[in-house]
Design an enzyme around this catalytic site. Structure first.
Site, PDB file in Angstrom:
ATOM      1  N   HIS A  69      -6.699  -2.513  15.516  1.00 47.04           N
ATOM      2  CA  HIS A  69      -6.877  -1.706  14.297  1.00 47.04           C
ATOM      3  C   HIS A  69      -6.731  -2.575  13.052  1.00 47.04           C
ATOM      4  O   HIS A  69      -7.578  -2.535  12.142  1.00 47.04           O
ATOM      5  CB  HIS A  69      -5.834  -0.586  14.296  1.00 47.04           C
ATOM      6  CG  HIS A  69      -5.936   0.356  13.146  1.00 47.04           C
ATOM      7  ND1 HIS A  69      -6.510   1.600  13.248  1.00 47.04           N
ATOM      8  CD2 HIS A  69      -5.518   0.258  11.853  1.00 47.04           C
ATOM      9  CE1 HIS A  69      -6.450   2.223  12.082  1.00 47.04           C
ATOM     10  NE2 HIS A  69      -5.857   1.420  11.219  1.00 47.04           N
ATOM     11  N   GLU A  70      -5.662  -3.373  13.010  1.00 51.91           N
ATOM     12  CA  GLU A  70      -5.417  -4.162  11.804  1.00 51.91           C
ATOM     13  C   GLU A  70      -6.452  -5.263  11.635  1.00 51.91           C
ATOM     14  O   GLU A  70      -6.880  -5.563  10.515  1.00 51.91           O
ATOM     15  CB  GLU A  70      -4.006  -4.748  11.852  1.00 51.91           C
ATOM     16  CG  GLU A  70      -2.902  -3.708  11.952  1.00 51.91           C
ATOM     17  CD  GLU A  70      -3.014  -2.600  10.931  1.00 51.91           C
ATOM     18  OE1 GLU A  70      -3.347  -2.878   9.751  1.00 51.91           O
ATOM     19  OE2 GLU A  70      -2.775  -1.433  11.294  1.00 51.91           O
ATOM     20  N   GLU A  88       0.841  -1.197   0.000  1.00 55.39           N
ATOM     21  CA  GLU A  88       0.000   0.000   0.000  1.00 55.39           C
ATOM     22  C   GLU A  88       0.876   1.247   0.000  1.00 55.39           C
ATOM     23  O   GLU A  88       1.864   1.317   0.737  1.00 55.39           O
ATOM     24  CB  GLU A  88      -0.910   0.013   1.225  1.00 55.39           C
ATOM     25  CG  GLU A  88      -2.000   1.067   1.118  1.00 55.39           C
ATOM     26  CD  GLU A  88      -2.965   1.042   2.306  1.00 55.39           C
ATOM     27  OE1 GLU A  88      -4.090   1.543   2.163  1.00 55.39           O
ATOM     28  OE2 GLU A  88      -2.591   0.528   3.374  1.00 55.39           O
TER      29      GLU A  88
END
Length: 872
Positions: free
Chosen positions: A327-328, A157
């Site tokens: 979060h991930e 990303e």
């Protein structure tokens, strides 16, 4: 992706970054043609860790939607060796490859026209394992015996999959990936899915074949190969969960496994959809530009946000690990299963993952009161959004630099804040029903922001799109005014902007409010337009009850007096909000700084961590701004405010003490020993620091605070001790704590030594920019750090991760001495940072705000301190 900013120092112009909304199939140099649609990639990748190269083949099943004479896809820094296009009926099309490094496009000119239908594109290629922390890159570590080792790992990303294999590197070109990694015997190979076959090759290597993935975007593909170890898999409702790490660190994995097990189940229940992968590996990588990356089933992390000994770290450091893991994992649904259609919608991934991270950790450890601490974390987003140079949460993205600029506090913290504001206004369960509807409708596909609002609106019957469009597509936020009116209050709004900021156009928002009076239940109010009257009998009146709203509040004098006389009736987070809003009024030029100091004196009896964390940050700003005499008076004043709270709490945790209280002790010690310059606290902190280094048990929050105190007033001998601990600590979190403490030392010669290390292998490139950032923010050596950047600008840009340069330059906001600020402005005029142009503009505007703050408030505070010193 977790928001530790950083990326590789390799960015040039390339396509693939433009606002969605262009005509389908339009090729304007930014988007790939839509005439060829990838459906499935069969990838065989063969990394050679000794030569830092890799060979690869790809067989890509595509659908050609109309006759074409060329196929255009993305590739860069690859050598294309063979290309052929074949159809199921045996038809073949030879192709001539043309790789344009400027546009990062691979154009395959076909010898004959390919008709519409299903084809397979065959490619053979070769690449380099780079040192850029992007694409397929090298990461290194040294084992306990002093031997060096190499890992090959990926970071795709935003647009770096094209560095690993030719592909349609756009988020809405989802496809299935079937990966085979050919690796040397004895190496661990990890990808997105489970291993389905391992067999030896003729040359003594091992071909590891992985199961097909779900349809997903190219930026989520992951490969990790190296001399690594993995924990035994934990079964989480049929999903095997592991932590992958360098040898010798498996004992640091259990906490992350505990968090991950909880989150996988909690998210599955919240979303109403099972985990979308067939396994889940959490992979600790020694060199990693970001904090973590949500590759489906193969999530990569910096070591210090995954591997942890809970008994050896502060509460904040442990909370950070829980946050990043949550979060991930939230991304596995929100980002991986359902993905933004284009990079302008990145906030859909990151803001929601941030929101869910806090919600999950709050459920995992309710005693941490995670939503309360989130209220203080929003301050950075408030600060940026108080500038004219702010941006909307969602805005058109065209260039790669603009895409990289999306990974900021507005995407993460502001985005999560407005989601929390909406959730609390609608109610937790109605909001969740809308999220479930959105995911169910869009799974395995892509989405726009409006898809989310429409799903929540359908589930709740509320005008969600009308409310939220202004918050997402308009920068800034409102200041809500509150004044008495009859039997209630009159609410008004205007845009909040810092004094000294550039001129900003007026704006208004539909503001979803929760207000209460006299301890009653909160009342829902939607403030639309300039003002509205609300019946709220009783006092005190609290607007923004629970502190969930992303707006500032200014009370009339009578309502403010009522609040200040009733602090004990407010929730701790509401007391913190009163402090935060008052300091914001100082920055806006509406309240003099001495009024804030008088408010601070009213909190000497406070015992809540969130309130103190909110209070000490502005005190640190004033400490930084004041000159010698005023600063000398400021320190004992700080000690009179903080000292009583520290005396009540003591230096040692009491039996049964909760974790927020332990964290508060660290805040008070650090504040009293640095801003308060208390000789007694400094002496005690030094003794405890020595005890900690000698292996004696010291509470981790106290140990971290003691380090801050010692470094801030330390000697050259102390510096050597801190440097040695930074390189030898067995704890990843403590190693980082000691590394960054080097920037606290006030001596110029030590600062120059620290800064010089950032250009050598003594400091990993992933950490170097943040060490410079901290040096810029240290009052005594900020000018030295700036001189370092001026003298070494080219070397810094060659070595540091490219996307970390804008983050590093956030330190210039502290350089608010007029002559130095002028130098900074002139230098940045001549040395633009294209990958962070908007962010740099925000830093520069904030520097001007701080210059205005210094000129306006330092004389006032100096006079107030002089008069306070004569008070009985």
């Amino acid at each position: 992706m977790e928001n530790v900013q950083g990326n590789a120092s390799h960015r040039r112009y390339h396509p693939g970054m433009q606002e969605e909304g262009e005509l389908e199939g339009q090729d304007d140099g930014h988007r790939l043609p839509r005439t060829v649609v990838p459906r499935r990639y069969e990838l065989r990748i063969e990394p050679d860790l000794d030569t830092s190269t890799f060979d690869g083949t790809a067989a890509i099943a595509v659908e050609i939607t109309e006759p074409v004479d060329e196929v255009v896809l993305n590739a860069v820094e690859l050598e294309i060796l063979e290309v052929e296009l074949t159809a199921a009926d045996g038809t073949r099309r030879a192709a001539q490859p043309d790789l344009d490094p400027r546009t990062e496009r691979l154009t395959l000119a076909l010898a004959e026209t390919a008709h519409a239908g299903d084809w397979t594109l065959h490619l053979r290629f070769r690449g380099v394992l780079n040192d850029k922390l992007a694409g397929f890159y090298r990461s290194v570590f040294t084992d306990d015996a002093g031997n060096g080792h190499v890992i090959a790992t990926t970071q795709m990303e935003a647009t770096d999959a094209r560095r690993v294999f030719p592909c349609w590197d756009e988020p809405d070109r989802k496809a299935v990936f079937a990966v085979t990694l050919v690796v040397a015997e004895g190496l661990l190979a990890v990808s997105n899915t489970s291993v389905v076959d391992e067999r030896p090759t003729d040359d003594g290597r091992v071909a590891v074949r992985f199961a097909d993935t779900i349809p997903m975007s190219t930026y989520l593909v992951a490969f990790v190969v190296g001399p690594l170890e993995a924990t035994e898999p934990v079964d989480v409702d049929g999903v095997p969960l592991r932590v992958v790490h360098v040898p010798g660190k498996g004992h640091l994995a259990p906490f992350a496994l505990d968090v991950a097990q909880f989150c996988l189940r909690w998210f599955g229940d919240y979303y109403g959809i099972a985990y979308p992968g067939d396994k889940c590996d959490l992979i600790a990588v020694p060199d990693f530009a970001f904090g973590a990356m949500e590759n489906l089933g193969a999530i990569t992390f910096r070591e210090q946000v995954l591997l942890v000994d809970p008994d050896a770290v502060s509460r904040a450091e442990l909370e950070r690990v829980a946050d990043v893991v949550a979060h991930e994992l939230a991304h596995m649904w929100f980002g991986d299963l359902v993905t933004m259609r284009w990079w302008n919608g990145l906030w859909l991934n990151e803001a929601f993952a941030t929101f869910m991270e806090v919600a999950a950790v709050d459920a995992f450890r309710p005693e941490w009161r995670r939503w309360d601490s989130f209220a203080t974390e929003r301050s950075a987003a408030f600060a940026t959004d108080s500038l004219a140079s702010t941006r909307p949460i969602e805005y058109p993205v065209r260039s790669p630099e603009e895409a990289e600029g999306m990974f900021d506090v507005l995407t993460y913290q502001k985005g999560a804040s407005v989601l929390r504001m909406l959730e609390q206004y609608l109610g937790t369960e109605p909001f969740r029903a809308g999220i479930r509807r959105y995911l169910a409708e869009r799974q395995y596909a892509n989405a726009e922001t409006t898809d989310l609002w429409d799903a929540i609106e359908a589930a709740t019957g509320e005008p969600v799109r009308r409310i939220m469009d202004a918050w997402i597509f308009q920068g800034g936020y409102p200041l809500v005014s509150v004044e008495s009116a009859g039997g209630g209050v009159r609410l008004g709004q205007r845009r909040f902007v810092f004094a000294g900021a550039d001129p900003a156009p007026p704006a208004s928002w539909p503001v979803p409010l929760l207000a209460l009076a006299g301890g009653s239940a909160p009342t829902r109010v939607l403030l639309e337009g300039a003002s509205t009257d609300v019946v709220l009998p009783g006092r005190p009146v609290v607007v923004n009850a629970g502190a969930h709203g992303f707006y500032r509040v200014r009370y009339s004098s009578d309502l403010l007096a009522s609040l200040r006389s009733s602090l004990a009736l407010l929730a701790p987070v509401e007391r913190a909000l009163l402090v935060d809003d008052t300091w914001a009024a100082v920055l806006a030029g509406d309240t003099p700084a001495p009024a804030f100091l008088e408010l601070a004196e009213a909190f000497s009896d406070e015992d809540d961590r969130t309130v103190w964390a909110t209070l000490v940050a502005p005190l640190g700003t004033l400490h930084h701004l004041l000159y010698d005499d005023a600063r000398a008076r400021f320190a004992p004043w700080v000690d009179t405010v903080v000292g009583p709270a520290l005396d009540r709490l003591g230096w040692w945790p009491a039996t049964g003490e909760d974790e927020p209280t332990r964290a508060l002790r660290g805040i008070l010690i650090s504040t009293a020993g640095t801003l308060g310059a208390s000789a007694e606290v400094q002496s005690h902190a030094r003794r405890l620091h020595d005890a900690h280094l000698a292996g004696q048990r010291v509470d981790p929050d106290v140990a971290a605070a003691a380090l801050a105190v010692v470094a801030s007033s330390g000697t050259a001998a102390d510096y050597e001790v801190v440097l040695r601990r930074a390189t030898t600590s067995p704890s990843p979190q403590e190693a980082m704590r000691y590394l960054y403490a080097l920037a606290r030392f006030p001596q110029a010669d030590l600062a120059r030594r620290t800064l010089a290390m950032t250009l050598t292998d003594e400091v990993r490139t992933q950490n170097a920019p943040y060490l410079v950032l901290r040096a810029l923010g240290t009052r005594e050596v900020g000018a030295v750090a700036w001189e370092f950047l001026e003298a070494n600008w080219d070397a810094v840009n060659r070595r540091f991760p490219d996307n970390a340069i804008p983050a590093m330059l956030g330190g210039i906001t502290a350089l608010s001495v007029p002559e130095l600020a002028a130098r900074v402005e002139a230098f940045l005029d001549e040395h633009p940072v294209p990958q962070g142009a908007r962010t740099i503009a925000q830093h520069r505007e904030r520097l001007r705000v701080n210059l205005a703050l210094r000129a306006r408030e330092v004389p006032r505070v100096a006079d107030w301190l002089l008069s306070a010193a004569t008070r009985p």
